[in-house]
Scaffold this motif. Structure first.
Motif, PDB file in Angstrom:
ATOM      1  N   THR A  12       0.817  -1.218   0.000  1.00 16.55           N
ATOM      2  CA  THR A  12       0.000   0.000   0.000  1.00 16.55           C
ATOM      3  C   THR A  12       0.850   1.266   0.000  1.00 16.55           C
ATOM      4  O   THR A  12       0.670   2.143  -0.847  1.00 16.55           O
ATOM      5  N   ASP A  13       1.780   1.382   0.949  1.00 16.84           N
ATOM      6  CA  ASP A  13       2.521   2.639   1.101  1.00 16.84           C
ATOM      7  C   ASP A  13       3.398   2.932  -0.114  1.00 16.84           C
ATOM      8  O   ASP A  13       3.409   4.063  -0.622  1.00 16.84           O
ATOM      9  N   GLU A  44      -0.426 -22.957  -3.023  1.00 18.82           N
ATOM     10  CA  GLU A  44       0.761 -22.107  -3.176  1.00 18.82           C
ATOM     11  C   GLU A  44       0.379 -20.647  -3.382  1.00 18.82           C
ATOM     12  O   GLU A  44       1.073 -19.741  -2.926  1.00 18.82           O
ATOM     13  N   ASN A  45      -0.736 -20.394  -4.090  1.00 18.40           N
ATOM     14  CA  ASN A  45      -1.126 -19.011  -4.380  1.00 18.40           C
ATOM     15  C   ASN A  45      -1.992 -18.392  -3.281  1.00 18.40           C
ATOM     16  O   ASN A  45      -2.590 -17.346  -3.475  1.00 18.40           O
ATOM     17  N   HIS A  46      -2.037 -19.057  -2.116  1.00 17.49           N
ATOM     18  CA  HIS A  46      -2.779 -18.503  -0.988  1.00 17.49           C
ATOM     19  C   HIS A  46      -1.876 -18.360   0.233  1.00 17.49           C
ATOM     20  O   HIS A  46      -2.271 -18.649   1.354  1.00 17.49           O
ATOM     21  N   GLY A  47      -0.663 -17.926  -0.006  1.00 13.69           N
ATOM     22  CA  GLY A  47       0.275 -17.706   1.089  1.00 13.69           C
ATOM     23  C   GLY A  47      -0.085 -16.455   1.876  1.00 13.69           C
ATOM     24  O   GLY A  47      -0.948 -15.661   1.480  1.00 13.69           O
ATOM     25  N   VAL A  48       0.590 -16.270   2.988  1.00 13.10           N
ATOM     26  CA  VAL A  48       0.313 -15.121   3.858  1.00 13.10           C
ATOM     27  C   VAL A  48       0.508 -13.809   3.102  1.00 13.10           C
ATOM     28  O   VAL A  48      -0.333 -12.911   3.161  1.00 13.10           O
ATOM     29  N   GLY A  49       1.629 -13.704   2.367  1.00 14.51           N
ATOM     30  CA  GLY A  49       1.918 -12.470   1.642  1.00 14.51           C
ATOM     31  C   GLY A  49       0.857 -12.133   0.614  1.00 14.51           C
ATOM     32  O   GLY A  49       0.447 -10.977   0.471  1.00 14.51           O
ATOM     33  N   VAL A  50       0.394 -13.142  -0.127  1.00 16.35           N
ATOM     34  CA  VAL A  50      -0.613 -12.917  -1.166  1.00 16.35           C
ATOM     35  C   VAL A  50      -1.926 -12.463  -0.552  1.00 16.35           C
ATOM     36  O   VAL A  50      -2.543 -11.483  -1.005  1.00 16.35           O
ATOM     37  N   LEU A  51      -2.376 -13.151   0.484  1.00 17.47           N
ATOM     38  CA  LEU A  51      -3.675 -12.832   1.081  1.00 17.47           C
ATOM     39  C   LEU A  51      -3.669 -11.468   1.777  1.00 17.47           C
ATOM     40  O   LEU A  51      -4.630 -10.711   1.677  1.00 17.47           O
ATOM     41  N   THR A  52      -2.585 -11.154   2.462  1.00 13.12           N
ATOM     42  CA  THR A  52      -2.518  -9.835   3.104  1.00 13.12           C
ATOM     43  C   THR A  52      -2.415  -8.735   2.058  1.00 13.12           C
ATOM     44  O   THR A  52      -2.894  -7.619   2.268  1.00 13.12           O
ATOM     45  N   SER A  53      -1.799  -9.056   0.908  1.00 14.32           N
ATOM     46  CA  SER A  53      -1.734  -8.098  -0.198  1.00 14.32           C
ATOM     47  C   SER A  53      -3.135  -7.819  -0.734  1.00 14.32           C
ATOM     48  O   SER A  53      -3.488  -6.676  -1.031  1.00 14.32           O
ATOM     49  N   HIS A  54      -3.958  -8.870  -0.847  1.00 15.73           N
ATOM     50  CA  HIS A  54      -5.353  -8.675  -1.267  1.00 15.73           C
ATOM     51  C   HIS A  54      -6.077  -7.737  -0.312  1.00 15.73           C
ATOM     52  O   HIS A  54      -6.831  -6.855  -0.731  1.00 15.73           O
ATOM     53  N   LEU A  55      -5.843  -7.932   0.971  1.00 22.02           N
ATOM     54  CA  LEU A  55      -6.548  -7.141   1.979  1.00 22.02           C
ATOM     55  C   LEU A  55      -6.142  -5.670   1.946  1.00 22.02           C
ATOM     56  O   LEU A  55      -6.949  -4.800   2.262  1.00 22.02           O
ATOM     57  N   SER A  56      -4.903  -5.397   1.590  1.00 23.36           N
ATOM     58  CA  SER A  56      -4.437  -4.007   1.616  1.00 23.36           C
ATOM     59  C   SER A  56      -4.536  -3.351   0.237  1.00 23.36           C
ATOM     60  O   SER A  56      -5.255  -2.368   0.050  1.00 23.36           O
ATOM     61  N   PHE A 108      -3.449  19.128   6.070  1.00 19.35           N
ATOM     62  CA  PHE A 108      -4.276  18.310   6.957  1.00 19.35           C
ATOM     63  C   PHE A 108      -4.619  16.961   6.336  1.00 19.35           C
ATOM     64  O   PHE A 108      -4.787  15.975   7.050  1.00 19.35           O
ATOM     65  N   SER A 109      -4.712  16.917   5.006  1.00 14.10           N
ATOM     66  CA  SER A 109      -4.950  15.626   4.334  1.00 14.10           C
ATOM     67  C   SER A 109      -3.801  14.669   4.595  1.00 14.10           C
ATOM     68  O   SER A 109      -4.015  13.470   4.832  1.00 14.10           O
ATOM     69  N   ALA A 110      -2.587  15.185   4.545  1.00 15.14           N
ATOM     70  CA  ALA A 110      -1.413  14.347   4.801  1.00 15.14           C
ATOM     71  C   ALA A 110      -1.420  13.816   6.236  1.00 15.14           C
ATOM     72  O   ALA A 110      -1.067  12.653   6.482  1.00 15.14           O
ATOM     73  N   ILE A 111      -1.848  14.653   7.180  1.00 11.54           N
ATOM     74  CA  ILE A 111      -1.918  14.216   8.584  1.00 11.54           C
ATOM     75  C   ILE A 111      -2.941  13.094   8.747  1.00 11.54           C
ATOM     76  O   ILE A 111      -2.667  12.056   9.359  1.00 11.54           O
ATOM     77  N   PHE A 112      -4.119  13.295   8.174  1.00 10.94           N
ATOM     78  CA  PHE A 112      -5.168  12.280   8.269  1.00 10.94           C
ATOM     79  C   PHE A 112      -4.745  10.992   7.566  1.00 10.94           C
ATOM     80  O   PHE A 112      -4.995   9.887   8.063  1.00 10.94           O
ATOM     81  N   MET A 113      -4.096  11.132   6.409  1.00  6.81           N
ATOM     82  CA  MET A 113      -3.685   9.946   5.651  1.00  6.81           C
ATOM     83  C   MET A 113      -2.646   9.145   6.425  1.00  6.81           C
ATOM     84  O   MET A 113      -2.683   7.907   6.436  1.00  6.81           O
ATOM     85  N   GLU A 114      -1.729   9.822   7.088  1.00  7.41           N
ATOM     86  CA  GLU A 114      -0.726   9.107   7.880  1.00  7.41           C
ATOM     87  C   GLU A 114      -1.383   8.306   9.004  1.00  7.41           C
ATOM     88  O   GLU A 114      -1.018   7.155   9.264  1.00  7.41           O
ATOM     89  N   ARG A 115      -2.379   8.891   9.635  1.00  5.98           N
ATOM     90  CA  ARG A 115      -3.106   8.174  10.692  1.00  5.98           C
ATOM     91  C   ARG A 115      -3.837   6.964  10.109  1.00  5.98           C
ATOM     92  O   ARG A 115      -3.835   5.873  10.698  1.00  5.98           O
ATOM     93  N   ILE A 116      -4.455   7.155   8.952  1.00  5.48           N
ATOM     94  CA  ILE A 116      -5.184   6.059   8.307  1.00  5.48           C
ATOM     95  C   ILE A 116      -4.232   4.915   7.988  1.00  5.48           C
ATOM     96  O   ILE A 116      -4.530   3.746   8.249  1.00  5.48           O
ATOM     97  N   LEU A 117      -3.082   5.245   7.435  1.00  6.70           N
ATOM     98  CA  LEU A 117      -2.102   4.211   7.070  1.00  6.70           C
ATOM     99  C   LEU A 117      -1.609   3.465   8.304  1.00  6.70           C
ATOM    100  O   LEU A 117      -1.394   2.245   8.259  1.00  6.70           O
TER     101      LEU A 117
END
Length: 1275
Positions: free
Chosen positions: A165-166, A803-815, A223-232
């Motif tokens: 995401t970042d 194999e295509n449902h590893g932790v990295g892949v699934l957390t990537s979907h979520l973010s 202020f958008s940058a401040i709010f976005m940092e909190r969201i992230l």
């Protein structure tokens, strides 16, 4: 060897006073400074070539931006020609000649804009890919560089969020959005320069808008940058919960903790949504103020311009030029504010990412400094070591400890869990620095040695074996990283790998796997048993012939027979090198040169096995606890053993042999002739949803916000109608300019007031649109993340084995995927609806005013729409390929960081970075294709409006000369169509977001619609209030879905009666843990039946089934929460737990006394995967978590494997008491823990080979008898 220590209790050491030097040592190991990043600093990794390319891109962006206001000068000249022709001051021939000439100029402008836009966008997309790759690579390198204490404090899970995401936000802000922002600002500057040149008076009067917009914009972005940092930050915390949960999914499922974990995840999402609401409110108000200010400026500009015409200072064409130039300038400024949001978000994402990149840890693996001695003897000394974990500064682990280990000696560390044994290994590897004292290698302080060189002199086998998601051969070869053997040929490497596996007793089971050494082990080695993983880890450790061997419970997961063989191999491997062994199973360290007994952080005894036995002290008590009482004579035992050895019984302990594989061919064929439920569950639905179907499904998720969404949609539609209204005003403006005197003054005042009305409408409509759609977008993001996470937790265990449902892949979907879905929501949805309305209403207005010119102009619309559609389609294809490529690279990065201790011990940092570097090649290639192949469609969509201009003026002149149109009709149609076409061009600027949203929606919707065979959401099935616990397996066959050609259970039959304590023993990989998994119904049996109290478990509601069962697994999984919160996960859904219940369970598990002596007691955080606790402490908390639900069936998969002998004895007594009145199924390699079981099942090759009580099996003198003999500690 010398040893000394001053006694101090680990648990009683709170309130420690540290001097400034000691505090600094602790602080330096965990200190992290997050600095604010300026936007320009995001380009710090751009090369000279990148800067040159970006400079070229900016030049063309400036040219593209300046072309529009330059064109407005020509437009003003054209207006003068039309006005002069209507007032009969020029003849038709002159009028026709000039219009034809300027129509060609429009065509030339279109070509120039196409080239300039293409180059400006393509170059910045190209450099954006290059720079983002550098950021990704440097971020991963920096993360891998960090010291272990950093991960103890900050965890490893946020890496997935940062690297997806970042960095995606950063890439978005340094790619084409930056180029478009520069193009808009160039257009704004050029507009005002040209306007000043034509009429400085008119320009200065309306120039108040510039500081007004600048101030509002700066405040909004700040202020958008401040709010976005909190969201992230909130999303990062949610990502940590998701990563921990998915990586320990078996624990979560076994305790039916999915709902609890989802609620925890949702709590962070709710906080992020609240910050998003604030940002939407801010942006809505600010954009409303800015856009209404622009309209107010138009009113003033037109009124003042008419005054200048009356005073003969300007011609109508010049007023229109200034007016139109100011319109373009202010439009470009408003577009700049939209584009600058992406830049602000990028700047907001920068501090976390670059903070890590800039952090230089106090223990720096990347440093080249330090000595690299040519020769290593292997002498290790600890001198007056005092140690405190930096994240637990109120608990002292080692106190004034001194220890001298001679070169080539084998030193064993024994003692209770949490006494500091593993800490000593961590200090030798320099995972941490002591607060005082020093660790020395061959007389040199290890702080003076190069860290990479130091760790490469050692090999570590950890208590919980760590394997990486690749082949067996590759996993073993990682032991060669940095050694002299690293660059050998593949054939020689393979020979070394096989020899190491033979020494570790792993070769035979590997050769019986379908793909042998090329078998994929799965994430965390999930496709192998604990013993198989341990043997591969041992092979990896001994392959490079290290000078120093560190064994932290290296054989804890092995069965008895394998342990004996591997222990012999380790004994051989230990010769000629320094070996430090941590062992709870004391039979493995009898031959050690010296045994050090540690209790609560101090050394209380040392000596050889015989010396310590004679002392009758602490060590001899530990031995007594582990002693298995035999009733048979020693002489008879030896005779039986000799006879067994003559028959080469060891061959019977291999997991599979050729005969078994051949004999099961018919079985295999019978099972695979028709598809099993498992296969059907793994089949993916190939149906592809259309964009409209995806939109409807995503919209249905937003159903609770339909009212607020409809308000936003209505506001967007009204906003879209403002432009056609402007077109009507615009046509009347041109008509009014051809008039004189009072008529001009009257009309000027009237239409100026119309602009003020538009200004008021614009404020309210834009604020309502952005606030309502922003609110609904935040709710949609929250809900989709929540639903996706819940849907992931809904899936059965076979889903996570893929194999295509590893932790990295699934957390990537979520973010990442959820972020992309906003391409069809929020302000983008508002802009798209606004544009669609503008086009539709503009065409209607134009048709009403004059259908002929309108129809001619509309002939160009298919070209316009076709270019945009092709742009979206190409971007979608590129994004799909890029996303798949990035998923695997993220998974590699996530896996490496998740296993950071083993990565550090193997010095795999560079190796892992190279793998990640190579995996980024494919997404980068796709990014380059996106830059050079998709950009022309965007450039064409931007330039086609000029061709429409040319056609409109040329054909309009014909109608004008035929007296069919006047100025009002001509320029109303012109404004409506040109505004419409320009709006479509802006709509296609969102094409990348739409393409990403479509791709992400496909992934998320398919996940949400996936229904597993074993469905925890299903209410079907029998629900039983209580069970007796009569467990029976009847002819059960089973194949793991991820390895369908490899049978695990081959017709197993076993029966455990209510209240019985049954034990499963046998070699690693024989199917013991599989039996536990099937009892929990993690998988569906291939054939046969499992019944509880005579009822097939397939017919019992799966959640109801698991409520009656508790599992303690071989590798205890704890979450990064407090001890109390971890214990709550063991509760049944309707169970009301008090503090007394918690303490009772902890007392039964022998962990209560330890907990209450911690400074925060039950509120102590355990760290990621419980890293703040020892293995034994984690296991005891896991046992307490199981006991707290008072289960009818208790499943113990090596539940005491991580405990020291003293704790094991106490916990075993507690378990013996706990099993009364309930059915217990226990797996144990340490046979002392199950000798009192009611029935013992000896499993081999997926079948029960022997069963009976301990004494009965001894009399059989079979496999079990042999296993007991090998663990006998007498003699």
């Amino acid at each position: 060897m010398t040893v000394s220590a001053n006694a101090i209790s680990k648990e009683d050491s709170s309130g420690i006073k540290l001097d400034p030097t000691e505090e600094r040592i602790l602080k330096d190991q965990i200190n992290f400074t997050e600095r604010k990043e300026s936007y320009i600093n995001l380009y710090r990794f751009a090369t000279k070539l990148d800067w040159a390319i970006m400079f070229i891109g900016l030049m063309f962006a400036a040219a593209s931006g300046a072309a529009l206001p330059a064109f407005s000068v020509l437009f003003g000249i054209m207006v003068d020609y039309y006005t002069n022709f209507q007032t009969h001051t020029i003849n038709p021939d002159e009028f026709s000649k000039e219009v034809n000439y300027f129509s060609l100029v429009y065509v030339y402008f279109a070509i120039a804009i196409f080239i300039a836009t293409y180059i400006s966008v393509a170059t910045w997309v190209f450099t954006g890919e290059r720079i983002a790759r550098q950021i990704r690579e440097r971020y991963l390198r920096a993360i891998l560089r960090q010291n272990i204490a950093y991960f103890d404090k900050y965890g490893t899970c946020e890496v997935t969020t940062r690297i997806t995401t970042d960095i995606h936000l950063i890439q978005d802000g340094i790619s084409e959005k930056a180029s478009l922002a520069f193009q808009n600002i160039a257009q704004f500057i050029a507009s005002f320069i040209i306007a000043l040149t034509i009429s400085w008076k008119m320009t200065l009067v309306t120039g108040f808008i510039i500081p007004f917009l600048t101030i509002i914009s700066c405040l909004m972005n700040k202020f958008s940058a401040i709010f976005m940092e909190r969201i992230l930050n909130f999303h990062s915390s949610a990502g940590t919960i998701a990563e921990e949960t998915i990586s320990t999914i078996r624990t979560a499922v076994s305790f039916s903790a999915q709902k609890k974990l989802s609620n925890l995840y949702d709590a962070y999402l709710a906080n992020a949504r609240k910050e998003g609401f604030k940002m939407s409110l801010l942006n809505g108000f600010a954009l409303g103020v800015m856009l209404s200010g622009i309209d107010a400026a138009y009113a003033l500009a037109f009124w003042f311009g008419s005054t200048l015409i009356i005073n003969h200072e300007l011609t109508p064409g010049q007023v229109v030029s200034v007016f139109f130039t100011l319109i373009l300038g202010t439009f470009s400024l408003s577009n700049f504010f939209v584009d600058i949001q992406a830049l602000s978000l990028a700047a907001g994402a920068g501090p976390k990412v670059f903070g890590i990149i800039d952090r230089v840890p106090s223990i720096d693996i990347a440093s080249d400094t330090g000595n690299k001695p040519e020769k290593v003897m292997g002498r290790i000394q600890l001198k007056k070591i005092n140690f405190i974990y930096p994240t637990r500064s109120d608990v002292k682990i080692l106190n004034d400890m001194s220890l001298d280990i001679e070169p080539g000696s084998i030193v064993a560390l024994v003692g209770s869990s949490g006494s500091g044994k593993s800490t000593i290994l961590s200090l030798i590897l320099r995972f941490y620095d002591p607060i005082s004292g020093g660790v020395f290698l061959d007389g040199r302080d290890i702080k003076s040695l190069n860290l990479t060189w130091l760790r490469r002199q050692m090999s570590l086998v950890s208590q919980e074996p760590v394997l990486f998601k690749t082949t067996i051969a590759e996993n073993v070869s990682y032991g060669l990283v940095g050694s002299i053997f690293e660059n050998l040929s593949n054939n020689k490497k393979r020979e070394m790998i096989e020899n190491a596996c033979k020494m570790a007793n792993a070769h035979d089971f590997i050769m019986n796997l379908p793909d042998k050494y090329e078998t994929m082990v799965g994430e965390h080695g999930i496709l192998l048993s604990g013993g198989q993983k341990q043997r591969i880890a041992i092979a990896r450790a001994i392959i490079k012939d290290p000078k120093i061997l560190l064994l932290d419970e290296a054989t804890s997961a092995l069965d008895t027979q394998s342990e004996g063989i591997v222990q012999n191999a380790l004994d051989k491997a230990s010769k000629g090198r320094t070996t430090i062994v941590i062992a709870h199973r004391l039979s493995t360290i009898r031959n050690a040169t010296k045994i050090i007994v540690i209790n609560k952080g101090v050394i209380i005894e040392s000596g050889t096995h015989n010396e310590l036995m004679k002392k009758k002290g602490f060590y001899s008590k530990l031995i007594a606890i582990q002693q298995i009482q035999l009733t048979l004579k020693v002489e008879e035992n030896l005779n039986v053993m000799n006879s067994f050895l003559k028959d080469d019984v060891t061959k019977s302990f291999t997991i599979k042999d050729e005969n078994h594989i051949l004999s099961n061919e018919s079985l295999l064929s019978s099972h695979f002739n028709q598809k099993s439920d498992v296969e059907m569950a793994l089949e993916h639905n190939d149906y592809q949803n259309t964009t409209w179907e995806l939109f409807k499904k995503v919209s249905s998720i937003s159903k609770p916000e339909l009212l607020i969404l409809y308000i936003g949609i209505i506001a967007s539609i009204i906003n879209g109608c403002i432009f056609p209204f402007f077109a009507i005003i615009y046509g009347n403006i041109i008509q009014a300019l051809s008039e004189t005197g009072d008529t001009l003054r009257h009309d000027a005042t009237f239409w100026a007031l119309m602009f003020l009305i538009i200004a008021v409408m614009t404020f309210f409509v834009n604020m309502i649109q952005n606030v309502t759609l922003g609110f609904s977008s935040e709710k949609l993001t929250e809900r989709i993340r929540s639903m996706s996470f819940a849907s992931i937790l809904r899936q059965d265990i076979s889903f996570f084995d893929e194999e295509n449902h590893g932790v990295g892949v699934l957390t990537s979907h979520l973010s990442l995927d959820v972020t992309h879905i906003n391409g069809l929501a929020g302000f983008r949805l508002g802009n798209i609806l606004q544009v669609a309305t503008t086009v539709f209403v503009s065409v209607i207005v134009a048709l009403i005013v004059g259908w002929k010119l309108t129809l001619v102009c509309l002939c160009t619309v298919p070209l316009l729409v076709g270019a945009g559609s092709l742009h979206v389609k190409m971007l979608h294809g590129f994004h799909e390929k890029t996303k798949k490529a990035y998923e695997y690279s993220v998974q590699i990065a996530c896996e490496g960081v998740d296993n950071i201790r083993m990565v550090a011990a193997l010095t795999r940092e560079d190796d892992l970075w190279k793998i990640y570097h190579n995996l980024l090649d494919e997404p980068m290639r796709q990014g380059f294709k996106n830059a050079f192949l998709a950009s022309p469609t965007f450039a064409f969509a931007n330039s086609i409006s000029f061709l429409v201009n040319a056609l409109a003026f040329w054909y309009g002149s014909k109608l004008f000369m035929d007296n069919e149109y006047n100025l009002q009709k001509m320029f109303t149609i012109y404004a409506a169509i040109i505004m419409g076409s320009a709006s479509v061009g802006r709509a296609f600027a969102h094409a990348p977001d739409i393409a990403k949203a479509r791709s992400a929606s496909t992934t998320i919707i398919s996940l949400l619609e996936r229904i597993p065979i074993i469905d925890t959401w299903s209410q079907s099935g029998v629900k039983v209030r209580t069970i007796k616990g009569h467990l029976k397996f009847s002819d059960v066959h089973f194949y793991y879905p991820a390895r369908l050609s490899f049978p695990v259970l081959r017709g197993i039959n076993l029966e455990v009666k209510p209240g019985q304590y049954a034990a499963l023993v046998g070699p690693s990989g024989c199917g013991k843990s599989t039996i536990i998994s099937l009892t929990e119904r993690f998988y569906q049996v291939t054939s046969g039946a499992i019944t509880i109290d005579g009822l097939d478990i397939d017919k019992i509601n799966v959640n109801n089934l698991r409520e009656h069962i508790a599992l303690v697994s071989q590798e205890p999984s704890l979450y990064d929460m407090t001890i109390k919160e971890n214990l709550f996960f063991g509760c049944r859904p309707e169970q009301n737990i008090t503090q007394n219940d918690i303490e009772k369970a902890c007392k039964e598990a022998n962990i209560h006394e330890f907990i209450v002596k911690l400074p925060d007691g039950y509120d102590t955080r355990v760290g990621k995967n419980g890293t703040q606790l020892s293995g034994g402490q984690k296991q005891r908390i896991a046992i307490a978590r199981a006991l707290i639900r008072n289960p009818e069936i208790l499943l113990l998969d090596e539940a005491t494997s991580a405990l020291d002998s003293e704790s094991e004895k106490i916990v075993q007594k507690a378990l013996d008491a706990a099993v009364r009145g309930r059915t217990t199924l226990a797996i144990a390699h340490r046979l002392s823990t199950i000798q009192h079981a009611d029935v013992i099942f000896v499993i081999k090759d997926g079948k029960v080979h022997e069963q009976g009580m301990h004494q009965e099996l001894l009399k059989l003198k079979g496999i079990y008898y042999m296993m007991v003999q090998e663990q006998n500690l007498d003699g």
